[in-house]
Scaffold this active site. Structure first.
Site, PDB file in Angstrom:
ATOM      1  N   CYS A 198       0.826  -1.200   0.000  1.00 26.90           N
ATOM      2  CA  CYS A 198       0.000   0.000   0.000  1.00 26.90           C
ATOM      3  C   CYS A 198       0.864   1.255   0.000  1.00 26.90           C
ATOM      4  CB  CYS A 198      -0.982  -0.036   1.179  1.00 26.90           C
ATOM      5  SG  CYS A 198      -2.383   1.070   0.946  1.00 26.90           S
TER       6      CYS A 198
ATOM      7  N   HIS B 197      -3.562  -5.561   0.938  1.00 25.76           N
ATOM      8  CA  HIS B 197      -2.896  -5.808   2.219  1.00 25.76           C
ATOM      9  C   HIS B 197      -2.842  -7.280   2.596  1.00 25.76           C
ATOM     10  CE1 HIS B 197      -2.596  -1.644   3.818  1.00 25.76           C
ATOM     11  NE2 HIS B 197      -3.608  -1.419   2.988  1.00 25.76           N
TER      12      HIS B 197
ATOM     13  N   GLU C 298      -1.274  -8.596   5.027  1.00 24.22           N
ATOM     14  CA  GLU C 298      -1.288  -8.770   6.488  1.00 24.22           C
ATOM     15  C   GLU C 298      -2.709  -8.727   7.045  1.00 24.22           C
ATOM     16  OE1 GLU C 298      -0.713  -5.992   5.029  1.00 24.22           O
ATOM     17  OE2 GLU C 298      -1.258  -4.250   6.242  1.00 24.22           O
TER      18      GLU C 298
END
Lengths: 721, 223
Positions: free
Chosen positions: B84, B192, B194
């Site tokens: 990002c 993302h 994560e």
């Protein structure tokens, strides 16, 4: 300046002399309705504030709940209505900023934001559309930049908010119990101002918010800077970890004047500050301006002399401006200096405690008129009506709103926006469910029952995720309290909320009162907002995909309660009738029984039945799962009612449960044993939403068509113009 | 394993949690004014709003002192991941090609979507299959990857497109969600990973997305 003559006299009597102009400015800021709660304070005592999980310590700006294993959750709610009605982007953004600092000042990390937004009729009013779009963008830009997820809330449009906006923001914090700021101070401790530069923005903001909105006062609106707020969060949490903070306070309404007088009063000390030491955005600000400026992103910290070097180093690392502006004294006085010149000297307890008002209340004349049941012609084609209901901006999907909010950052969001309540995972393997609800349409027809209804609805939403309600926050928004009829609606709402809170033993852990929500178009409808926090010890109910032949149950009775319903107002254009009321015994029983079913793993999905009624709630389940449902109206528990009333009544204490065939008997036995009113009303199958009365088809809507209307109507309204 | 924290980074702690608690890497946060230790196996630039996205997302952070260390690691062929805002920073430093523009909706978009794996020879994709689909969320305002046609051709020729969206989500050139450098050791992606590697928070299947971190484990010889 908003001090009344009698307030000036009171002040003079208390301090034994005439106050000077700067002193008057300081007192006016603190004694504004916004900061002092002078109209509401004596009534707010009726709310139950104690509970097993409640931690109440002096000087905390947010409610604190013990969630076990050494962890706490903090929560608070505030509005930024006047500023948002003038500058929706800046007003909404700074609303987020303010509430986040309240959470931070307890020494906890903010982990979630919820917002509750209300505007005029966006279908017809371009100004309402402008306010709506920009308020959403303001919240998005601020929250996203901070990296705090906006996980839930509500949006409503109603003519009573014409040329106005209600922007309520709630925030949640999480942290270790032993790291909560203790808030104490001793003689000689340093008073430090950290964060943004002080300028001329927001001067008199708290007084601006304590009067009817008649003219745009842009200089009373604060300017947002989320980047510095993010740096402040990290700097303060690091300072907390290094024990550099003895006491802390956010600078909000009333600026430094309020922050120091409230801190000094709460901690029973004196505070002396030198305005010359404040880091400023520009030169030439008068001491009174410096004391009452509401420039954003500022915090007041009291620290031990020995810790100041460490604190300064932390601030330097994060690039956060930091100035020692004064020190703590024993004398319990607020003293303001400009270099050597004494500008103001006032007793802290006088400044911090405005003389309270016992305002007159009388039952509004309009109530009698509108509580009569209006005559409604039952429409022939209820399929068409359902389709229109699904496109109603108040009921349609709010994806357009929450897709602009980062609701994933922080990686806690287990149940995402668009469901009954959001669920966050906590570090102790427990889960926190959150929801805020309001219902001005109900509250207008019956302020007491309407307020109880909002409360129960928020509880129902939380219960639908398998959570037990552990605390509530309220935000009470009304028009001018000097009008006895408006004040009556305030008192009744508060009474309702208190009664229900006591019955369910849900403590009120925070709240706010906002009066003077009026424009030239008149006062808003009574708009209390209730937020409920629920705790889940093991696993939340994450709605599973509904499968063919799964069964639909309704818990609770459907009654002839359509006053203030979306059906009456949106479809028939009538305001009035009997609004839904909460039967306390059934409410508790249904809640407990639904929770037991969920906790025992017997439920695959659940949904609260509220705005728009049963037909809309069933449609939402079908739309989200892309599956049809065939409902038999004869099975719905209700006293003989017209078909449209059964479909669209907004009676409370109702839940929809989806269970598999295998679990059906167990669930039915459990509910029967608890004497809960319920019915097995439908089967999921096919691709149509159908409601039958005996063999006759009353509603037959394709899920796909319903879905398109429900999903796209709000976005279409916003993007056209 | 290093995670770089700039003023305004806000996915640093999320990344730390996933790397250390979920995948058991020895991961540590590094402030942008610090130096990176020489013995790091890999470095991650997390998401956020460095410097409040002022001027242009990622541009100010790309001048941080720590960038020279990241460049050295990239040149040495060590795995570097930008997610990002981290991707935006890598693009601004010139380590990765292209630019990131405002989404064609002109709005911030937070949404779960799907990616297709287009290169499984990078340190972050070696456990994934070609054309495999992974569930993952995006959350950005300036996520529209843009390159001119000539650069796009060279990206294709050199196999530098790592992930594509399955839908037209924001107007990105060739639906690109992530790219790598010519040497394939530096990967940047807007979505993302994560936020998608634990089943509890992934509404679809976290198993495939987790392979991004499992790949990294293999790359640094930890698995």
């Amino acid at each position: 300046m908003s001090l009344l003559v009698q307030e000036k006299e009171f002040l003079q009597k208390k301090i034994g002399r005439k106050a000077n102009p700067t002193e008057l400015q300081i007192v006016a800021a603190q004694w504004s309705e916004h900061c002092s709660y002078k109209s509401s304070k004596m009534h707010l005592k009726m709310l139950p504030k104690q509970g097993k999980k409640v931690i109440s310590e002096k000087g905390l700006d947010s409610g604190v709940l013990d969630v076990g294993d050494g962890y706490v959750v903090t929560v608070h709610i505030e509005s930024h209505n006047h500023p948002s009605a003038v500058d929706p982007y800046g007003g909404a953004a700074t609303g987020v900023g303010g509430i986040i600092r309240d959470i931070l000042s307890a020494g906890t990390r903010p982990i979630a934001i919820l917002d509750s937004l209300r505007f005029g009729n966006i279908s017809k009013d371009p100004y309402a559309k402008w306010l709506f779009k920009n308020a959403v963008r303001g919240i998005a830009d601020y929250g996203n930049c901070l990296g705090i997820p906006t996980i839930g809330g509500e949006v409503e449009f109603d003519n009573c908010y014409k040329k106005y906006a209600l922007v309520d923001v709630a925030a949640i914090g999480f942290g270790k119990k032993n790291r909560l700021i203790k808030n104490n101070a001793a003689n000689g401790d340093l008073v430090v101002l950290i964060g943004g530069l002080t300028g001329r923005d927001g001067i008199g903001g708290s007084q601006f918010a304590s009067d009817i909105l008649q003219e745009e006062n842009r200089s009373a609106v604060q300017i947002p800077d989320p980047f510095i707020e993010k740096l402040i969060i990290e700097a303060i949490l690091e300072a907390r970890n290094q024990n550099c903070i003895k006491a802390m306070k956010d600078l909000g309404g009333g600026g430094l004047a309020c922050a120091i007088s409230e801190t000094a009063d709460t901690l029973s000390v004196g505070i002396q500050v030198d305005v010359n030491k404040i880091h400023k955005r520009e030169d030439g600000l008068s001491p009174a301006e410096l004391m009452t400026s509401e420039s954003q992103e500022r915090m007041l910290i009291i620290t031990d002399k020995k810790k100041i070097t460490k604190l300064k180093k932390i601030c330097k690392k994060f690039g956060v401006p930091c100035s020692v502006i004064g020190h703590v004294k024993k004398d319990k006085m607020i003293q303001v200096r400009d270099n050597k010149n004494k500008i103001a000297l006032l007793p802290a307890n006088v400044v911090a405690n405005a003389p309270l008002l016992d305002r007159h209340a009388s039952i509004p004349k309009y109530l009698k008129k509108i509580q009569k049941e209006p005559k409604i012609k039952s429409p022939q084609n209820l399929t068409k009506i359902l389709l229109r209901m699904l496109s109603n901006p108040n009921l349609a999907s709010k994806t357009w709103v929450y897709s602009q909010y980062d609701h994933e950052v922080g990686i806690r969001t287990v149940v995402k926006p668009g469901h009954d309540a959001a669920v966050l995972r906590l570090d102790n393997k427990k889960f926190l469910a959150l929801k805020i609800d309001g219902n001005p349409k109900h509250c207008y027809v019956d302020p007491k029952q309407g307020a109880i209804g909002c409360f129960e609805e928020a509880c129902r939403n939380v219960v639908c995720t398998g959570a037990t309600p552990i605390g509530m926050i309220d935000h009470l928004q009304f028009g001018n309290p000097e009008d006895p009829e408006i004040f009556w609606t305030f008192k009744k709402s508060l009474e309702g909320i208190s009664d229900y809170a006591k019955h369910l033993k849900i403590p009120c852990v925070g709240g706010k009162v906002s009066f003077y929500n009026e424009t030239d178009n008149g006062p808003i409808k009574p708009t209390p907002i209730i937020g409920v926090l629920g705790l889940i010890d093991h696993a939340p109910l994450v709605s599973q995909k509904i499968m063919k032949n799964d069964l639909l149950l309704i818990v609770g009775q459907t009654k002839n309660e359509l006053g203030g319903s979306e059906y009456y107002e949106y479809i028939h254009g009538v305001v009035g009738g009997t609004c839904p009321s909460v039967d306390f015994i059934a409410s508790k029983l249904n809640m407990k029984s639904v929770l037991t079913c969920i906790k025992r793993g017997l439920v695959n999905a659940s949904h609260d039945c509220s705005n728009g009624g049963l037909a809309v709630a069933v449609s939402e389940l079908c739309i989200k799962n892309k599956i049809g449902c065939s409902v038999l109206i004869d099975k719905i528990p209700c006293k003989s009612l017209a078909l449209d009333r059964i479909l669209f009544s907004e009676s409370h204490s109702r839940y929809l449960l989806v269970v598999t065939k295998k679990n059906l008997n167990t669930v039915c036995n459990l509910l029967s044993k608890n004497n809960v009113q319920f019915g097995v009303i439908g089967t999921f199958n096919g691709s149509d939403i159908t409601f039958r009365k005996k063999a006759k088809i009353i509603v037959n809507l394709s899920v796909d068509k319903g879905r398109k209307n429900w999903l796209r109507s709000l976005e279409a309204l916003v993007s056209n113009g | 394993m290093g995670i770089v924290v700039f003023p305004g980074s806000n996915c640093d702690r999320d990344m730390l949690h996933v790397l250390s608690d979920v995948f058991k890497f020895d991961a540590k946060l590094f402030w942008h004014q610090d130096r990176l230790p020489k013995n790091l196996d890999a470095v991650v630039l997390p998401g956020g709003f460095t410097y409040g996205d002022r001027l242009r997302a990622g541009v100010i952070a790309s001048h941080s002192p720590i960038i020279s260390d990241i460049k050295k690691m990239a040149e040495k062929g060590l795995p570097v991941l930008g997610v990002c805002n981290g991707f935006q920073i890598l693009v601004e430093t010139g380590i990765l090609p292209g630019v990131l523009l405002k989404n064609d909706s002109l709005q911030f978009m937070c949404k779960w979507t799907e990616l297709i794996v287009k290169n499984n020879k990078t340190p972050f994709t070696n456990k994934l299959k070609m054309n495999q689909r992974i569930a993952i969320p995006i959350a950005n305002g300036e996520g529209r990857y843009y390159v001119d046609n000539k650069t796009l051709e060279s990206l294709k020729k050199n196999n530098q497109i790592v992930f594509q969206y399955t839908e037209k989500i924001n107007g990105s050139s060739d639906r690109i969600a992530g790219v790598c450098n010519k040497e394939k050791n530096v990967v940047g992606m807007m979505p993302h990973p994560e936020r998608a590697s634990e089943q509890l928070i992934n509404p679809k299947n976290s198993g495939t997305t987790s392979k991004i971190f499992e790949s990294l484990m293999i790359s640094i010889g930890a698995a």
